[in-house]
Design an enzyme around this catalytic site. Structure first.
Site, PDB file in Angstrom:
ATOM      1  N   PHE B 122      55.706-110.648 -28.022  1.00  0.00           N
ATOM      2  CA  PHE B 122      54.674-111.656 -28.248  1.00  0.00           C
ATOM      3  C   PHE B 122      55.188-112.984 -27.747  1.00  0.00           C
ATOM      4  CE2 PHE B 122      50.890-112.132 -31.235  1.00  0.00           C
ATOM      5  CZ  PHE B 122      50.289-110.957 -30.831  1.00  0.00           C
ATOM      6  N   GLN B 235      46.449-125.279 -34.705  1.00  0.00           N
ATOM      7  CA  GLN B 235      46.676-124.403 -33.558  1.00  0.00           C
ATOM      8  C   GLN B 235      45.367-123.978 -32.908  1.00  0.00           C
ATOM      9  OE1 GLN B 235      48.522-120.230 -33.909  1.00  0.00           O
ATOM     10  NE2 GLN B 235      49.955-121.391 -32.655  1.00  0.00           N
ATOM     11  N   HIS B 237      44.184-121.375 -30.533  1.00  0.00           N
ATOM     12  CA  HIS B 237      44.650-120.127 -29.913  1.00  0.00           C
ATOM     13  C   HIS B 237      44.131-120.106 -28.485  1.00  0.00           C
ATOM     14  CE1 HIS B 237      45.258-115.878 -29.143  1.00  0.00           C
ATOM     15  NE2 HIS B 237      45.892-115.748 -30.298  1.00  0.00           N
ATOM     16  N   LEU B 251      38.470-114.193 -31.845  1.00  0.00           N
ATOM     17  CA  LEU B 251      39.826-114.013 -31.341  1.00  0.00           C
ATOM     18  C   LEU B 251      39.966-112.846 -30.361  1.00  0.00           C
ATOM     19  CD1 LEU B 251      42.650-115.211 -31.692  1.00  0.00           C
ATOM     20  CD2 LEU B 251      43.087-113.437 -33.375  1.00  0.00           C
ATOM     21  N   GLU B 254      46.587-111.915 -28.910  1.00  0.00           N
ATOM     22  CA  GLU B 254      47.687-112.187 -28.003  1.00  0.00           C
ATOM     23  C   GLU B 254      48.348-110.885 -27.535  1.00  0.00           C
ATOM     24  OE1 GLU B 254      50.041-115.450 -29.301  1.00  0.00           O
ATOM     25  OE2 GLU B 254      51.844-114.743 -28.294  1.00  0.00           O
ATOM     26  N   ARG B 315      51.794-120.613 -27.656  1.00  0.00           N
ATOM     27  CA  ARG B 315      50.340-120.751 -27.724  1.00  0.00           C
ATOM     28  C   ARG B 315      49.850-122.144 -27.346  1.00  0.00           C
ATOM     29  NH1 ARG B 315      48.745-117.302 -33.177  1.00  0.00           N
ATOM     30  NH2 ARG B 315      48.960-115.287 -32.139  1.00  0.00           N
ATOM     31  N   HIS B 380      42.335-121.942 -34.493  1.00  0.00           N
ATOM     32  CA  HIS B 380      42.818-120.693 -35.053  1.00  0.00           C
ATOM     33  C   HIS B 380      43.594-120.848 -36.351  1.00  0.00           C
ATOM     34  CE1 HIS B 380      43.997-116.564 -35.009  1.00  0.00           C
ATOM     35  NE2 HIS B 380      45.266-116.814 -34.821  1.00  0.00           N
ATOM     36  N   ARG B 415      52.897-122.571 -34.288  1.00  0.00           N
ATOM     37  CA  ARG B 415      53.287-121.281 -34.857  1.00  0.00           C
ATOM     38  C   ARG B 415      53.359-120.218 -33.778  1.00  0.00           C
ATOM     39  NH1 ARG B 415      50.595-116.776 -36.381  1.00  0.00           N
ATOM     40  NH2 ARG B 415      48.513-117.672 -36.210  1.00  0.00           N
TER      41      ARG B 415
END
Ligand code: SF4
Ligand code: SF4
Ligand code: FES
Lengths: 279, 602
Positions: B122, B235, B237, B251, B254, B315, B380, B415
């Site tokens: 990730f 955040q 995303h 969403l 990722e 991100r 997000h 994050r």
């Protein structure tokens, strides 16, 4: 923008319910839940509807759309003809709260009665090895988003408004997920018998409405029925149980690799009694 | 119709039943406390179900070079060193145990070839680290925790909204709210309260969050006098759906990039090459060829020397890149960019990303095995939140605890994907245990203040007043438009100033919002109290963003494009003073040398 006519059930248990018509402008790609939100934002801010994810992942927005149990967030407006009215109603198997919201608490009570996951008390978790093929079936059951559409459509539940003798397909799916878990040690066969697995006459309506495409009848219910049949009605299995001291080999909890007392032709329907539990 | 509310006493009351709330409730119950768990939706529907990619933990199953130290370092680097180092340390150290514990509670993660828990790569993680179940990891976690909580006999109050915390002497001792299904008020008295209400996404127009995420916990804590920190760090995303309009913001995990998804602009250019930060460029592949070797090794389950593709940048960086591409006219037809995984075998895509496959097929008529998706940034996650003690989750207000997204500090300025599921397990457990211990130290069932209850009941009744007033939906739309256009991915002093002014105007109109209908399951009525919360957190975000005159992580100031060493030593702090919001800063907690070395040594 073209208008589509929605007939939405409005009402409470105390008031005479009825259908209220709304003309909703539709955009490309719109789903029924979008239309209900449009109604909330523009015409009826107090329209009651459950939703959370808007992505068919939480199972909140189940209702009946033109008579079919459906997720409102997954039902495209374009699935209906341009002049077709769309009727949206609450799930009819559960008591009405208001508008499209029903009281599904019965399901949560039933769930509490299922013997929870029971791992072995000995051995070291670091040694657990499960092959992907062996868990695929369990993962299929664990996809369930608890939308209760299968519960809604099942005629056994529809026909018993109170004192339901049958836990319903959702909880057979959950039980199957536990029973076929590679290391679960509990035996739920007696609960299954009490939970009325015998009431299911394999109409497969539940499988048809499941938005997660879980093969509820073929993969969960039929194998569970066979376990119950083996346990209670099969002389060879009963004899085997006496030798082993109580546990039916076709129950969950057999570790991968351990030899299973699965006897060919031993089930009442003649098909293999189990399809995933470590065999 | 509404007389004296029902009153439910508990040792520990947990508000919110997502992953953090469930894990806290289980921990408190296992520590011997009598626990009540309140949630706005039905049990098991919380937004944790939407978490797709996985839970980050250095299990070392996919790559034995991983360690908690590396996880710690990745987390701090990703958070631009603004994280609370002790939280990042505890998180990295304890995450593997928490994941294994889930397995022991019945979770069925995907497996490696040798039968252990499989881990996927990730963004920002040095090694494949995310334990997962296809792309429905959140559902697996929530169901496992839900089953465990039910087996533990925890009392669950479903479809119940908490609107007020009740204080008595110097402590938080209860909560007031209403049953959504009847509209009747309800009172909880508790020796300790855990807030686990999640994020604030619904204050923005384009968001991956559901209606529930309206900053309830942050606002309740603020109103009760607790401190919030780092609220400017929201955040965005990088990959949400951009089309059709009804699912804009939804969403796109990722994991699509984790499995090899490539981002391209309208001209077919793999633009992420141009956006890699200079100082970390050596962590990423140098060429298309190296990136594809990495993807091949991943598919084959081998370790490799190839470095990860540029799409796996952090991100904040990917979101800014996509935003910039679109803004400069190189976007896709519906105002996003293209994300392509269709070059992998269709079977692989369907097996690795089953719910993404269904999501695009069902909602957008796009077959992701045959062509690219269109994606763009979506609001997000809130990195900031209630200030908590790293060990216990205690807030700055006695009797009040917080865990999960509602708490601040763990993720710093940005994050990493996968760190939120591990966060809620690690700190959910710690906070639940600490709340149980706190409760054990309190004698007798706490007092609740009848005057506060009366006032709260009046608040509930106010929106039904007969005088004309604003519709809550309109106010909400104005709030979302303000946040989206003025407090989004790129910020300026002038925009933030304008936003604060508009928010003040909305705040002034809030007391006169009026709703129609009755109290039974009336979403318009519920929105009124959520609006109060959103207005508070929106103001906290805008004011904190105006104060922080630098760009760091998710907070990008066009007028202050550089990172500022001085601001790097400070948390932003928001607290209530009388009726006014006070925004200040406080020094970052100091980092012990041994931890500092983990970050500086490569
Ligand atoms: S197959 Fe069985 S459980 Fe499913 S709907 Fe029919 S009777 Fe009900
Ligand atoms: S089995 Fe399918 S239809 Fe039934 S509750 Fe689960 S997801 Fe819904
Ligand atoms: S809103 Fe979650 S399934 Fe429809």
């Amino acid at each position: 923008m073209p208008l589509v006519h929605l007939n939405v059930f409005r009402g409470t248990p105390q008031t005479e319910g009825g259908y209220v018509g709304y003309d909703v402008p539709v955009e490309e790609g719109m789903v029924v839940l979008d239309a209900l939100h449009w109604i909330q934002a523009n015409e009826a801010p107090d329209l009651a509807v459950r939703w959370n994810c808007k992505a068919a992942k939480c199972g909140s927005c189940g209702c009946e759309i033109n008579g079919k149990p459906s997720l409102a967030c997954k039902t495209r407006m374009s699935d209906f003809g341009p002049d077709e009215a769309i009727t949206v109603e609450p799930l009819r198997t559960f008591p009405l709260v208001r508008d499209l919201v029903t009281d599904v608490s019965w399901n949560y009570e039933v769930n509490k009665r299922i013997t929870p996951f029971t791992p072995p008390t000995d051995g070291d978790q670091a040694d657990w090895r499960w092959q992907q093929e062996d868990i695929e079936r369990v993962q299929e059951f664990r996809k369930c988003i608890e939308c209760f559409l299968c519960q809604d459509v099942c005629h056994v539940l529809r026909n018993h408004e109170t004192d339901r003798p049958f836990v319903g397909p959702r909880f057979l799916v959950r039980t199957a997920g536990l029973e076929m878990h590679p290391i679960d040690q509990a035996d739920r066969t007696a609960d299954l018998k009490d939970g009325g697995v015998g009431y299911c006459n394999i109409t497969k309506c539940c499988t048809e409405v499941c938005p997660e495409h879980i093969r509820i009848t073929d993969n969960a219910i039929i194998p569970l029925k066979e376990r119950v049949a083996d346990r209670y009605y099969d002389p060879i299995q009963i004899a085997w149980r006496k030798i082993r001291g109580g546990r039916s080999g076709t129950g969950g909890g057999s570790r991968a690799g351990e030899s299973l007392p699965v006897l060919p032709g031993g089930s009442s329907t003649g098909s293999p009694p189990s399809d995933g539990a470590g065999s | 119709m509404t007389g004296v509310p029902d009153r439910h006493p508990h040792d520990v009351l947990v508000i919110g039943a997502g992953g953090a709330g469930l894990r806290a409730a289980i921990a408190a119950a296992e520590a011997g406390a009598d626990v009540g768990l309140v949630c706005k939706s039905l049990l098991g529907k919380a937004h944790t179900v939407m978490a797709e990619g996985g839970v980050a933990a250095s299990l070392r199953n996919a790559d034995d070079r991983d360690s908690w130290q590396t996880h710690f370092r990745d987390t701090m680097v990703g958070g631009k060193l603004l994280n609370n180092p002790r939280m990042a340390q505890l998180h990295a150290q304890e995450a593997p145990d928490r994941v294994n514990e889930l397995e022991a509670w019945g979770a069925v993660f995907d497996r490696t070839r040798d039968g252990r828990i499989l881990q996927r790569p990730f963004g920002g993680h040095s090694f494949p680290r995310l334990a997962h179940v296809g792309d429905r990891t959140g559902l697996e976690m929530i169901r496992t925790l839900q089953d465990r909580a039910v087996a533990a006999g925890i009392k669950v109050y479903m479809e119940c909204t908490v609107t007020h915390l009740l204080t008595w002497t110097d402590r938080v001792r209860g909560a007031f709210g209403y049953w959504r299904t009847s509209g009747e008020p309800v009172v909880f008295a508790a020796k300790a309260i855990v807030l686990a209400t999640g994020g604030i996404g619904r204050a923005f127009e384009v968001t991956s969050n559901s209606w529930e995420l309206s900053g309830d916990g942050q606002a309740l804590a603020y109103l009760a006098g607790a401190e919030l920190i780092d609220m400017e760090f929201v955040q965005f995303h990088p990959t949400g759906m951009v089309w059709p309009p009804g699912v804009r913001g939804l969403l796109v995990t990722e994991a699509v990039r984790g499995e090899g998804g490539i981002l391209r602009n309208r001209d077919g250019e793999r633009f992420m090459w141009r956006y890699l930060p200079e100082d970390r460029r050596n962590e990423y592949a140098a060429t298309d060829e190296e990136a594809s070797r990495w993807v091949e090794a991943l598919s084959a389950g081998r370790q490799t020397d190839a470095r990860r593709p540029p799409e796996l940048s952090t991100r904040d960086n990917v979101a800014r890149a996509i935003y910039t591409e679109v803004k400069e006219g190189r976007g896709s037809p519906h105002g996003g960019v293209f994300l392509d995984i269709s070059y992998l075998p269709a079977e692989t895509v369907r097996r690795k990303l089953p719910s993404m496959y269904d999501q695009f097929k069902d909602l957008a008529d796009v077959d992701i095995t045959a062509g690219p998706m269109e994606v763009g940034p979506t609001t997000h996650y809130m990195m900031g939140g209630i200030r908590v003690d790293p060990e216990t989750g205690a807030t700055t207000r006695a009797g009040l605890f917080a865990a999960g997204e509602v708490a601040g500090g763990m993720h710093g300025a940005n994050r990493l994907g996968g760190n939120s599921l591990s966060d809620l397990l690690v700190f959910g457990r710690r906070t639940g245990e600490a709340a149980a211990a706190e409760a054990a130290g309190q004698d007798e069932v706490p007092q609740v203040d009848p005057v506060q209850i009366r006032a709260a009941m009046d608040d509930l009744a106010a929106p039904f007043g007969s005088d004309p007033g604003d519709d809550p939906h309109r106010l909400h739309e104005e709030l979302q438009a303000t946040m989206q256009s003025l407090v989004g991915i790129f910020r300026t002093e002038a925009d933030l100033h304008e936003a604060i002014g508009r928010l003040a105007g909305l705040h002034a109109r809030w007391p006169s919002v009026r709703v129609s209908g009755g109290r039974t399951y009336n979403p318009g009525w519920g929105l009124v109290f959520e609006l109060r919360n959103m207005l508070i957190v929106a103001e906290a975000v805008a004011r904190s963003a105006r104060q922080r005159t630098e760009s760091r992580g998710a907070h990008s100031r066009i007028d202050y494009p550089d990172i500022s060493p001085a601001w790097g030593r400070k948390n932003s702090v928001v607290r209530r003073e009388g009726e006014k919001m006070k925004v200040t800063s406080s020094p970052l907690p100091s980092m012990p040398d041994d931890l500092r070395q983990l970050i500086t040594s490569e």
